[in-house]
Scaffold this motif. Structure first.
Motif, PDB file in Angstrom:
ATOM      1  N   SER A  66       0.785  -0.985  -0.007  1.00 30.96           N
ATOM      2  CA  SER A  66      -0.041  -0.142  -0.163  1.00 30.96           C
ATOM      3  C   SER A  66       1.027   1.060  -0.132  1.00 30.96           C
ATOM      4  N   GLY A  67       0.311   2.277  -0.519  1.00 33.48           N
ATOM      5  CA  GLY A  67       1.299   3.634  -0.696  1.00 33.48           C
ATOM      6  C   GLY A  67       2.260   3.554  -1.556  1.00 33.48           C
ATOM      7  N   VAL A  68       3.179   4.411  -1.544  1.00 35.01           N
ATOM      8  CA  VAL A  68       4.584   4.497  -2.304  1.00 35.01           C
ATOM      9  C   VAL A  68       5.162   3.222  -2.201  1.00 35.01           C
ATOM     10  N   PRO A  69       5.304   2.706  -3.553  1.00 34.85           N
ATOM     11  CA  PRO A  69       6.144   1.394  -3.596  1.00 34.85           C
ATOM     12  C   PRO A  69       7.790   1.588  -3.068  1.00 34.85           C
ATOM     13  N   ARG A  70       7.933   0.731  -2.174  1.00 40.97           N
ATOM     14  CA  ARG A  70       9.075   0.761  -1.154  1.00 40.97           C
ATOM     15  C   ARG A  70      10.268   0.146  -1.754  1.00 40.97           C
ATOM     16  N   LEU A  71      10.320  -0.947  -2.456  1.00 47.19           N
ATOM     17  CA  LEU A  71      11.359  -1.675  -2.610  1.00 47.19           C
ATOM     18  C   LEU A  71      12.007  -0.673  -3.982  1.00 47.19           C
ATOM     19  N   PRO A  72      11.317  -0.100  -4.795  1.00 49.47           N
ATOM     20  CA  PRO A  72      12.091   0.670  -5.958  1.00 49.47           C
ATOM     21  C   PRO A  72      12.642   1.705  -5.345  1.00 49.47           C
TER      22      PRO A  72
END
Length: 237
Positions: A66-72
């Motif tokens: 959910s929210g902003v993609p973290r892995l990228p």
């Protein structure tokens, strides 16, 4: 991820350790003296980054979609750092002195990486399209790396043009698998039928593939190309 055999994780951890060893040696040669302060600082920062990224996997940080993609974001940080290292004149001097043969031998780790990817695909942690059975031909870079190191930039013989071409092709193969991996991330891909998404990289230790191993491979190519293009004395590479 519980179904993945323990030897897969052990193999990948060994790959990470090998990459750290290559980097430590390359920096030690590029910045000798001063009791290897530079290499010690670099390796400490890298190990700190590895522990920080790994710690995030144990609280489900990356699997929270959910929210902003973290892995990228965690992939962008080392990528931007590499760009800054190439731009900053002070670090460029160190990069120019890194042993280019070591930077080429480093790509041998791409062979066991491909084996890990295949094992992950068998365990349905990633799609087979990310392996050598699909559209990933990156294993060619790993297999050909020793030949490039010996016959293009080694002491036996040298070929500046050949080395540039090899790096560009291998870099293209890297971009190809990265693009494939991105397309299968759950941010962009919804599995249907028997398909699987690229979920393995959200867990330890495989999260270190996009956040550490791939950036180091990219770094090796860019530094090698920088030396091959801008180093005047061919006998020094």
């Amino acid at each position: 991820m519980e179904d993945i055999p323990s030897y897969v994780s052990a193999t990948f951890i060994a790959i990470v350790i090998a990459v750290l060893g290559f980097i430590y040696y390359a920096v030690s040669v590029a910045a000798p003296g001063k009791k290897n302060i530079t290499s010690s600082v670099v390796i400490t920062l890298l190990i700190g980054w590895i522990f920080f990224v790994s710690a995030q996997t144990f609280n489900g940080f990356f699997t929270n979609l959910s929210g902003v993609p973290r892995l990228p974001i965690f992939v962008a940080i080392p990528t931007l750092t590499i760009i800054l290292l190439l731009i900053w004149p002070r670090t460029r001097a160190v990069l120019m002195n890194m042993p280019i043969t070591t930077l080429h031998y480093m790509h041998i780790i791409r062979v066991p990486v491909e084996m890990v990817l295949w094992w992950l695909a068998v365990s349905r942690a990633i799609p087979f399209d990310m392996t050598f059975e699909g559209s990933n031909f990156d294993i060619i870079s790993g297999i050909s790396a020793p030949f490039a190191a010996v016959f293009m930039v080694g002491t036996r013989s040298k070929s500046r043009i050949g080395a540039i071409i090899w790096n560009l092709i291998a870099l293209g193969l890297l971009v190809n698998i990265v693009g494939t991996a991105i397309s299968y991330l759950p941010y962009f891909f919804t599995p249907t039928g028997g398909e699987v998404a690229n979920l393995g990289v959200f867990y330890f230790p495989y999260v270190l593939l996009p956040t550490f191993v791939v950036p180091v491979v990219l770094f090796s190519h860019l530094v090698s190309l920088y030396q091959l293009i801008f180093k005047k004395d061919q006998s020094q590479f």
